[in-house]
Scaffold this active site. Structure first.
Site, PDB file in Angstrom:
ATOM      1  N   GLY A  41       0.825  -1.209   0.000  1.00 59.18           N
ATOM      2  CA  GLY A  41       0.000   0.000   0.000  1.00 59.18           C
ATOM      3  C   GLY A  41       0.851   1.247   0.000  1.00 59.18           C
ATOM      4  N   ASN A  42       0.247   2.374   0.381  1.00 59.03           N
ATOM      5  CA  ASN A  42       0.987   3.627   0.470  1.00 59.03           C
ATOM      6  C   ASN A  42       0.401   4.477   1.590  1.00 59.03           C
ATOM      7  OD1 ASN A  42      -1.208   5.375  -0.692  1.00 59.03           O
ATOM      8  ND2 ASN A  42      -0.810   4.110  -2.511  1.00 59.03           N
ATOM      9  N   TYR A  43       0.934   5.685   1.759  1.00 61.10           N
ATOM     10  CA  TYR A  43       0.601   6.517   2.922  1.00 61.10           C
ATOM     11  C   TYR A  43      -0.579   7.464   2.704  1.00 61.10           C
ATOM     12  CZ  TYR A  43       5.184   5.070   4.714  1.00 61.10           C
ATOM     13  OH  TYR A  43       6.254   4.345   5.148  1.00 61.10           O
TER      14      TYR A  43
END
Length: 399
Positions: A207-209
């Site tokens: 995923g990412n932030y």
């Protein structure tokens, strides 16, 4: 936008009746003229003297004045008002409004009202969840009334906050939004927001932030300006703060494939789409059915490309549709943004950079440039709500 507006405030017999004082203060501060109509039960929770002191008007409760027999005309109130707000509205009053049971001054005023009606329910969760209450609220919506419910209902099980009356500031913001000039009235806009999660096994993901704050701010801004919004949201811990959330249809997804399916399905019926989500470009080639145990010194993952949502919508775009993309870059920002603009058939692209510390992911601020085929416009660092306004200004000019 409430300056000079005439508001009938209906107050019923709820413990939340004390919050009506805060509603009145907000309305008066915004320049509105307020006339209170209160039920007999409402007077058990808050005194007419207090309400009259705040509105500078006598409070209406009965059909006739107890002293001189003066008749209070509910018909005249219905013609006088620019809007009626019932806050708090008990389950009993909801039922009476939905079924036309005109046994008090508030209900007869409602039935005579020519202006828009806003309703802020207030009751315990069991009463709120009862099928009768839900049916009454749907019936009132079908009559064109606006139901203002707490925006926090997205948390936990989806029931947190339900039943309690929305906060006074948000109730007044809903009325203010209704009267605001709407340059996107009648437009249908799809927005993607947040990250996507690509599963590795049942407990891990790639995923990412992204927090989703920018995308949700865009959805709120579009709704405030009159658009009907389809919000395709990845897994985020954020909700819509706009009180009139009925203008936003939220579709929750997790993976890129789910977002791709929802976006391509919705896009043909939209006037515009804003692709704000931080979509994972790759996903694991194989997803383990069981949690992967730690064995050996390394774990190798083979990744395969995800479908390109922006590119597919660019191919699908018909004449008259607008398509807006986002570019988050760490280097060669302008060159990469221009390539994406052309390759994906975007009308304009919003560029932001991780080199601007304290913006982008997880922050409450952003600093953007808007790039189209005619040039580039740079903006100062601002809260994301204000950035959303700049972006939607650019969109509205192109309709």
């Amino acid at each position: 936008m409430l300056k000079g507006k005439k508001i009938v405030l209906g107050i019923t017999g709820s413990i939340a009746a004390y919050k009506a004082c805060l509603i009145i203060r907000c309305l008066v501060k915004a320049g509105a003229e307020v006339q209170v109509v209160i039920t007999p039960a409402g007077k058990e929770f808050i005194t007419p003297i207090t309400l009259s002191a705040l509105t500078q008007k006598p409070v209406i409760s009965d059909f006739f004045s107890q002293r001189d027999g003066t008749w209070h005309s509910h018909v005249a109130l219905g013609l006088w008002a620019d809007a009626m707000l019932v806050a708090p509205c008990t389950a009993s009053t909801l039922g009476k409004m939905a079924n036309g049971i005109a046994d008090n001054m508030l209900i007869t005023t409602y039935l005579s009202m020519k202006a828009p009606v806003f309703i802020a329910p207030a009751m315990d969760l069991d009463m709120y969840q009862h099928p009768t209450t839900q049916q009454n609220m749907e019936r009132l919506r079908s009559f064109g009334n606006h139901i203002i419910e707490p925006a926090s209902g997205f948390l936990a099980s989806g029931l947190e906050g339900k039943g309690r009356m929305e906060e006074p500031e948000r109730i007044v913001a809903c009325l203010d939004m209704f009267f605001e000039q709407k340059d996107l009235q009648g437009k249908r806009i799809m927005i993607t927001a947040g990250p996507t999660y690509e599963k590795i096994d049942p407990v891990r993901f790639v995923g990412n932030y992204s927090s989703g704050k920018m995308g949700f701010a865009l959805a709120e801004e579009c709704a405030r300006r009159g658009a009907t919004v389809t919000l395709v949201a990845g897994p985020v811990n954020v909700g819509l703060s706009v009180p009139c959330a009925e203008m936003v249809q939220r579709i929750d997804v997790e993976s890129c494939q789910e977002m791709y399916d929802a976006a391509t399905k919705a896009f043909p019926s939209q006037d515009a789409a804003i692709l704000c989500a931080a979509v994972a470009d790759f996903r694991p080639e194989h997803v383990a059915e069981q949690k992967i145990k730690r064995e050996g010194d390394e774990l190798l993952l083979r990744l395969q490309p995800n479908p390109d949502i922006a590119a597919q919508l660019g191919k699908m775009k018909r004449d008259g549709q607008l398509l807006v993309g986002f570019a988050l870059e760490t280097n060669d920002e302008q060159a990469n943004a221009h390539k994406k603009l052309e390759k994906k058939n975007l009308d304009f692209i919003v560029l932001n950079s991780l080199q601007n510390k304290g913006t982008c992911f997880r922050s409450d601020e952003n600093q953007i440039s808007i790039i189209d085929r005619d040039g580039q416009q740079d903006y100062d660092r601002k809260p994301k709500q204000e950035v959303a306004s700049d972006i939607i200004d650019a969109l509205a000019r192109r309709f």
